[in-house]
Design an enzyme around this catalytic site. Structure first.
Site, PDB file in Angstrom:
ATOM      1  N   VAL A  76      58.078  56.844   0.768  1.00  7.78           N
ATOM      2  CA  VAL A  76      59.372  56.302   1.185  1.00  7.78           C
ATOM      3  C   VAL A  76      60.212  57.392   1.880  1.00  7.78           C
ATOM      4  O   VAL A  76      60.738  57.173   2.976  1.00  7.78           O
ATOM      5  CB  VAL A  76      60.157  55.728  -0.026  1.00  7.78           C
ATOM      6  CG1 VAL A  76      61.427  55.038   0.454  1.00  7.78           C
ATOM      7  CG2 VAL A  76      59.299  54.746  -0.813  1.00  7.78           C
TER       8      VAL A  76
ATOM      9  N   LYS B 190      63.628  53.175 -10.145  1.00  9.67           N
ATOM     10  CA  LYS B 190      63.925  52.180 -11.185  1.00  9.67           C
ATOM     11  C   LYS B 190      63.761  52.750 -12.579  1.00  9.67           C
ATOM     12  O   LYS B 190      64.495  52.397 -13.500  1.00  9.67           O
ATOM     13  CB  LYS B 190      63.057  50.932 -11.013  1.00  9.67           C
ATOM     14  CG  LYS B 190      61.600  51.123 -11.326  1.00  9.67           C
ATOM     15  CD  LYS B 190      60.648  50.772 -10.217  1.00  9.67           C
ATOM     16  CE  LYS B 190      60.824  51.565  -8.965  1.00  9.67           C
ATOM     17  NZ  LYS B 190      59.731  51.422  -8.012  1.00  9.67           N
TER      18      LYS B 190
ATOM     19  N   GLU C 183      69.515  49.807  -3.847  1.00  9.83           N
ATOM     20  CA  GLU C 183      68.875  48.572  -3.359  1.00  9.83           C
ATOM     21  C   GLU C 183      67.350  48.668  -3.397  1.00  9.83           C
ATOM     22  O   GLU C 183      66.651  47.684  -3.659  1.00  9.83           O
ATOM     23  CB  GLU C 183      69.342  48.281  -1.921  1.00  9.83           C
ATOM     24  CG  GLU C 183      68.866  46.972  -1.359  1.00  9.83           C
ATOM     25  CD  GLU C 183      69.337  45.757  -2.145  1.00  9.83           C
ATOM     26  OE1 GLU C 183      70.518  45.424  -2.074  1.00  9.83           O
ATOM     27  OE2 GLU C 183      68.501  45.149  -2.842  1.00  9.83           O
TER      28      GLU C 183
ATOM     29  N   ILE D 156      63.298  43.900  -0.249  1.00 13.31           N
ATOM     30  CA  ILE D 156      64.038  42.636  -0.427  1.00 13.31           C
ATOM     31  C   ILE D 156      65.474  42.926  -0.866  1.00 13.31           C
ATOM     32  O   ILE D 156      65.688  43.609  -1.869  1.00 13.31           O
ATOM     33  CB  ILE D 156      63.361  41.749  -1.500  1.00 13.31           C
ATOM     34  CG1 ILE D 156      61.898  41.485  -1.145  1.00 13.31           C
ATOM     35  CG2 ILE D 156      64.123  40.447  -1.690  1.00 13.31           C
ATOM     36  CD1 ILE D 156      61.122  40.761  -2.223  1.00 13.31           C
TER      37      ILE D 156
ATOM     38  N   GLU E 115      47.993  53.083  -8.795  1.00  9.65           N
ATOM     39  CA  GLU E 115      47.771  54.539  -8.899  1.00  9.65           C
ATOM     40  C   GLU E 115      46.365  54.805  -9.408  1.00  9.65           C
ATOM     41  O   GLU E 115      45.954  54.233 -10.413  1.00  9.65           O
ATOM     42  CB  GLU E 115      48.761  55.116  -9.913  1.00  9.65           C
ATOM     43  CG  GLU E 115      50.154  55.202  -9.401  1.00  9.65           C
ATOM     44  CD  GLU E 115      50.538  56.633  -9.068  1.00  9.65           C
ATOM     45  OE1 GLU E 115      49.740  57.542  -9.379  1.00  9.65           O
ATOM     46  OE2 GLU E 115      51.616  56.813  -8.502  1.00  9.65           O
TER      47      GLU E 115
ATOM     48  N   ASP F 298      56.669  49.016 -14.985  1.00  5.82           N
ATOM     49  CA  ASP F 298      57.442  48.996 -13.739  1.00  5.82           C
ATOM     50  C   ASP F 298      58.295  47.719 -13.671  1.00  5.82           C
ATOM     51  O   ASP F 298      59.489  47.765 -13.376  1.00  5.82           O
ATOM     52  CB  ASP F 298      56.466  49.073 -12.548  1.00  5.82           C
ATOM     53  CG  ASP F 298      57.152  48.952 -11.209  1.00  5.82           C
ATOM     54  OD1 ASP F 298      57.757  49.936 -10.762  1.00  5.82           O
ATOM     55  OD2 ASP F 298      57.098  47.854 -10.603  1.00  5.82           O
TER      56      ASP F 298
ATOM     57  N   LYS G 215      62.533  47.079 -13.823  1.00 11.01           N
ATOM     58  CA  LYS G 215      63.245  46.264 -12.834  1.00 11.01           C
ATOM     59  C   LYS G 215      63.983  45.112 -13.522  1.00 11.01           C
ATOM     60  O   LYS G 215      65.104  44.764 -13.130  1.00 11.01           O
ATOM     61  CB  LYS G 215      62.256  45.744 -11.786  1.00 11.01           C
ATOM     62  CG  LYS G 215      61.701  46.879 -10.916  1.00 11.01           C
ATOM     63  CD  LYS G 215      60.503  46.431 -10.095  1.00 11.01           C
ATOM     64  CE  LYS G 215      59.974  47.558  -9.226  1.00 11.01           C
ATOM     65  NZ  LYS G 215      58.677  47.252  -8.600  1.00 11.01           N
TER      66      LYS G 215
ATOM     67  N   GLY H 183      55.942  49.638  -0.211  1.00 13.07           N
ATOM     68  CA  GLY H 183      55.548  50.125   1.116  1.00 13.07           C
ATOM     69  C   GLY H 183      56.608  51.093   1.602  1.00 13.07           C
ATOM     70  O   GLY H 183      57.814  50.827   1.485  1.00 13.07           O
TER      71      GLY H 183
HETATM   72  P1  NDP Z   1      55.792  59.782  -3.634  1.00 14.44           P
HETATM   73  O1  NDP Z   1      55.074  60.167  -4.868  1.00 14.44           O
HETATM   74  O2  NDP Z   1      55.020  59.324  -2.454  1.00 14.44           O
HETATM   75  O3  NDP Z   1      56.698  61.025  -3.159  1.00 14.44           O
HETATM   76  C1  NDP Z   1      57.457  61.800  -4.026  1.00 14.44           C
HETATM   77  C2  NDP Z   1      58.086  62.938  -3.239  1.00 14.44           C
HETATM   78  O4  NDP Z   1      58.979  63.615  -4.125  1.00 14.44           O
HETATM   79  C3  NDP Z   1      57.106  63.969  -2.704  1.00 14.44           C
HETATM   80  O5  NDP Z   1      57.483  64.395  -1.430  1.00 14.44           O
HETATM   81  C4  NDP Z   1      57.238  65.134  -3.692  1.00 14.44           C
HETATM   82  O6  NDP Z   1      57.053  66.429  -3.136  1.00 14.44           O
HETATM   83  C5  NDP Z   1      58.686  65.012  -4.104  1.00 14.44           C
HETATM   84  N1  NDP Z   1      58.917  65.533  -5.446  1.00 14.44           N
HETATM   85  C6  NDP Z   1      58.392  65.081  -6.616  1.00 14.44           C
HETATM   86  N2  NDP Z   1      58.832  65.825  -7.638  1.00 14.44           N
HETATM   87  C7  NDP Z   1      59.637  66.768  -7.102  1.00 14.44           C
HETATM   88  C8  NDP Z   1      60.384  67.841  -7.648  1.00 14.44           C
HETATM   89  N3  NDP Z   1      60.365  68.101  -8.944  1.00 14.44           N
HETATM   90  N4  NDP Z   1      61.123  68.613  -6.801  1.00 14.44           N
HETATM   91  C9  NDP Z   1      61.136  68.349  -5.476  1.00 14.44           C
HETATM   92  N5  NDP Z   1      60.446  67.348  -4.902  1.00 14.44           N
HETATM   93  C10 NDP Z   1      59.705  66.562  -5.712  1.00 14.44           C
HETATM   94  O7  NDP Z   1      56.890  58.685  -4.074  1.00 14.44           O
HETATM   95  P2  NDP Z   1      57.321  57.367  -3.286  1.00 14.44           P
HETATM   96  O8  NDP Z   1      57.867  57.740  -1.964  1.00 14.44           O
HETATM   97  O9  NDP Z   1      56.263  56.346  -3.382  1.00 14.44           O
HETATM   98  O10 NDP Z   1      58.512  56.838  -4.234  1.00 14.44           O
HETATM   99  C11 NDP Z   1      59.759  57.480  -4.273  1.00 14.44           C
HETATM  100  C12 NDP Z   1      60.708  56.647  -5.130  1.00 14.44           C
HETATM  101  O11 NDP Z   1      60.884  55.372  -4.535  1.00 14.44           O
HETATM  102  C13 NDP Z   1      60.214  56.388  -6.557  1.00 14.44           C
HETATM  103  O12 NDP Z   1      61.306  56.382  -7.434  1.00 14.44           O
HETATM  104  C14 NDP Z   1      59.602  54.995  -6.461  1.00 14.44           C
HETATM  105  O13 NDP Z   1      59.618  54.299  -7.701  1.00 14.44           O
HETATM  106  C15 NDP Z   1      60.537  54.356  -5.471  1.00 14.44           C
HETATM  107  N6  NDP Z   1      59.952  53.220  -4.765  1.00 14.44           N
HETATM  108  C16 NDP Z   1      58.763  53.370  -4.122  1.00 14.44           C
HETATM  109  C17 NDP Z   1      58.209  52.310  -3.452  1.00 14.44           C
HETATM  110  C18 NDP Z   1      56.927  52.457  -2.711  1.00 14.44           C
HETATM  111  O14 NDP Z   1      56.458  51.469  -2.132  1.00 14.44           O
HETATM  112  N7  NDP Z   1      56.309  53.640  -2.674  1.00 14.44           N
HETATM  113  C19 NDP Z   1      58.851  50.987  -3.437  1.00 14.44           C
HETATM  114  C20 NDP Z   1      60.127  50.962  -4.099  1.00 14.44           C
HETATM  115  C21 NDP Z   1      60.642  52.039  -4.749  1.00 14.44           C
HETATM  116  P3  NDP Z   1      55.624  66.913  -2.519  1.00 14.44           P
HETATM  117  O15 NDP Z   1      55.457  66.091  -1.292  1.00 14.44           O
HETATM  118  O16 NDP Z   1      55.787  68.331  -2.214  1.00 14.44           O
HETATM  119  O17 NDP Z   1      54.632  66.600  -3.567  1.00 14.44           O
HETATM  120  N1  HSE Z   2      54.307  50.003  -7.976  1.00  7.33           N
HETATM  121  C1  HSE Z   2      55.284  49.055  -7.505  1.00  7.33           C
HETATM  122  C2  HSE Z   2      54.598  47.722  -7.210  1.00  7.33           C
HETATM  123  C3  HSE Z   2      55.983  49.499  -6.218  1.00  7.33           C
HETATM  124  O1  HSE Z   2      53.371  47.610  -7.273  1.00  7.33           O
HETATM  125  O2  HSE Z   2      55.321  46.790  -6.920  1.00  7.33           O
HETATM  126  C4  HSE Z   2      57.197  50.294  -6.477  1.00  7.33           C
HETATM  127  O3  HSE Z   2      58.162  49.575  -7.173  1.00  7.33           O
END
Ligand code: NDP
Ligand code: HSE
Length: 452
Positions: free
Chosen positions: A17, A106, A130, A137, A191, A203, A207, A309
């Site tokens: 994201v 969340k 959001e 959504i 995962e 999860d 929510k 996504g």
């Molecule tokens: P990712 O695991 O893809 O990315 C996490 C990022 O955070 C990485 O860049 C990582 O760094 C960085 N990070 C993690 N821990 C630390 C730390 N201690 N200090 C500094 N940087 C850190 O996560 P997502 O993008 O998938 O998700 C992000 C958030 O959005 C989560 O809360 C998730 O629940 C939420 N979300 C995600 C969705 C999705 O579709 N992916 C949908 C809706 C919500 P590095 O790159 O160096 O490892």
């Molecule tokens: N792991 C979640 C899902 C995405 O499968 O819907 C982030 O909320």
């Protein structure tokens, strides 16, 4: 060229994201500035490893591991790291330093929401989220703003894309749980190391806690959300559901309830349930999410789209960024979180629902009436009964009879009993008594029926 003032934006996390949020901020800066009335300068991106290979091409000089200094330099902080620690500490640091915070986390909100909202209120900062429920959504803003004058009665949501994908594969491709999970993992939905947050319902429970808190103006602690995942759902149950005109969905349900003693409160729960094929939620396929809201004046509303996504979720984050930035430009208090109703969160036993119970029973005179008597004793009214008799000639006569995948012995019958609405506590007690009954060989499946 308009000379806007500039707001400093710090991003924590550049994963699925975060990297998309950074790209959109950098690529659409001019348009966002025009919309906000101020420039948005991405001043840095905190990550764990600045040299990690990244799919999105972002300027190397923006990356840092010094999240604290970055936070203290910003007007707006976007937290997209995930997890509770150190996200909680960073969000608190940002809020107490007066920055507005946007998060998609969340787990953090479900566990520490009240603390974070209180910290924001103390300094007049805002916490936007959001993206935390159902990805792209829009559901937080509709509940908080658009429906603020209405009375939300009930929310039924498919809020976890991974489990919806798995159940959909089982329904449409005939996969069993294991192979559907394998496909979900291959496609990057579940995962690889630990799919439990999705398939065990954690999860969705986080929510549900957020949605229930917002809809009913009440603090809903994560521990008070009743949670059952999808790991016990079998291919046979999915097949029997289809034959009966249902589809199995993992639902997050938030509703106002009144328990047997007349206490009014709220319930938040997550479990797999039978949903009639004609219900709008039954048509939600693959990784999509949908949230079905029933409000006193508005009636039934359905919010549908991509629940996850990187790019899709970035859209929700950017919406919050624009809201936060507009507040910096035009002022105003923003929208405060409110838990003024302060309703008790009631145990799942206080919920009224209906069950479909599949039993393998001995096929002998009087069995059906003794089974019926168990339901009557618990004050549970039976709505439908279907019976299939196992015989040597038709060994696979009843898909529902083998709902646990085990053999159906001769001399037994399968009963599928649908109940009228009853208290969950009475339904659960009925099942317990049935399990101990002499004529019941085994209880092969118990599923709630929702959306009827
Ligand atoms: P990712 O695991 O893809 O990315 C996490 C990022 O955070 C990485 O860049 C990582 O760094 C960085 N990070 C993690 N821990 C630390 C730390 N201690 N200090 C500094 N940087 C850190 O996560 P997502 O993008 O998938 O998700 C992000 C958030 O959005 C989560 O809360 C998730 O629940 C939420 N979300 C995600 C969705 C999705 O579709 N992916 C949908 C809706 C919500 P590095 O790159 O160096 O490892
Ligand atoms: N792991 C979640 C899902 C995405 O499968 O819907 C982030 O909320």
């Amino acid at each position: 060229m308009i000379d806007y003032r500039t707001l400093k934006v710090a991003l924590l996390g550049a994963g699925s994201v975060g990297s998309n949020v950074a790209k959109l901020l950098l690529d659409h800066g001019d348009e966002l500035a025009a919309r906000v009335g101020a420039g948005l300068e991405l001043v840095g991106i905190a990550v764990r490893d600045v040299d990690a290979p990244r799919r999105t091409d972002l300027p190397r000089e923006l990356f840092t591991t010094d999240a604290r200094s970055l936070i203290l330099s910003a007007d707006i902080v976007i937290e997209l790291m995930g997890g509770v620690d150190p996200a909680r500490e960073y969000v608190l640091l940002a809020l107490t330093s007066g920055a507005d915070v946007i998060t998609g986390n969340k787990a953090l909100l479900a566990e520490h929401g009240p603390e974070l909202f209180a910290a924001a209120e103390q300094v007049g900062a805002q916490l936007y989220y959001e993206a935390a429920v159902a990805g792209a959504i829009p559901i937080i803003r509709p509940l908080r703003d658009s429906l603020a004058g209405d009375r939300v009665e009930r929310i039924l949501g498919i809020v976890n894309g991974t489990t919806n994908f798995i159940l959909d594969r089982m329904d449409t491709a005939g996969d069993d749980m294991e192979s559907a999970l394998e496909v979900a993992t291959e496609l990057g939905y579940a995962e690889r190391s630990d799919p439990s947050a999705d398939i065990e319902g954690y999860d969705a429970a986080a929510k549900a806690a957020i949605l229930a808190g917002l809809a009913f103006h009440t603090t809903v602690p994560l521990e008070s959300v009743h949670r059952e995942g999808i790991t016990s759902v079998t291919a046979q149950q999915v097949e029997a559901a289809r034959a009966g005109g249902y589809v199995i969905k993992l639902l997050a349900i938030c509703e106002r309830v009144t328990d047997e003693g007349g206490t009014e409160g709220v319930s938040a729960r997550v479990y797999p349930a039978l949903v009639p094929r004609e219900h709008p939620l039954a048509a939600v396929r693959g990784v999509h999410n949908a949230v079905f809201v029933q409000a006193a004046a508005a009636g039934d509303l359905m919010f549908y789209g991509a629940g996850a996504g990187g790019l899709q979720t970035a859209s929700a984050v950017l919406g919050d960024v624009v809201s936060a930035a507009r507040r910096h430009v035009v002022g105003g208090p923003g929208v405060a979180e409110s838990t003024h109703a302060d309703l008790p969160v009631l145990d799942v036993g206080a919920v009224r629902t209906r069950y479909q119970i599949t039993l393998l029973v001995t096929d002998a005179p009087g069995v059906l009436s003794r089974i019926a008597a168990v339901f009557a004793r618990h004050d549970v009214s039976v709505e439908t009964v279907t019976q299939t008799v196992a015989s040597a000639r038709v060994p696979s006569a009843a898909p529902a009879g083998s709902a646990d995948g085990r053999e159906v012995p001769a001399g037994t019958a399968t009963l599928v009993i649908g109940t009228h609405v009853a208290f969950e506590s009475a339904l659960a007690a009925t099942v317990e008594t049935l399990r101990a009954s002499e004529e019941v060989v085994r209880v092969t499946a118990v599923l709630r029926v929702e959306g009827v």
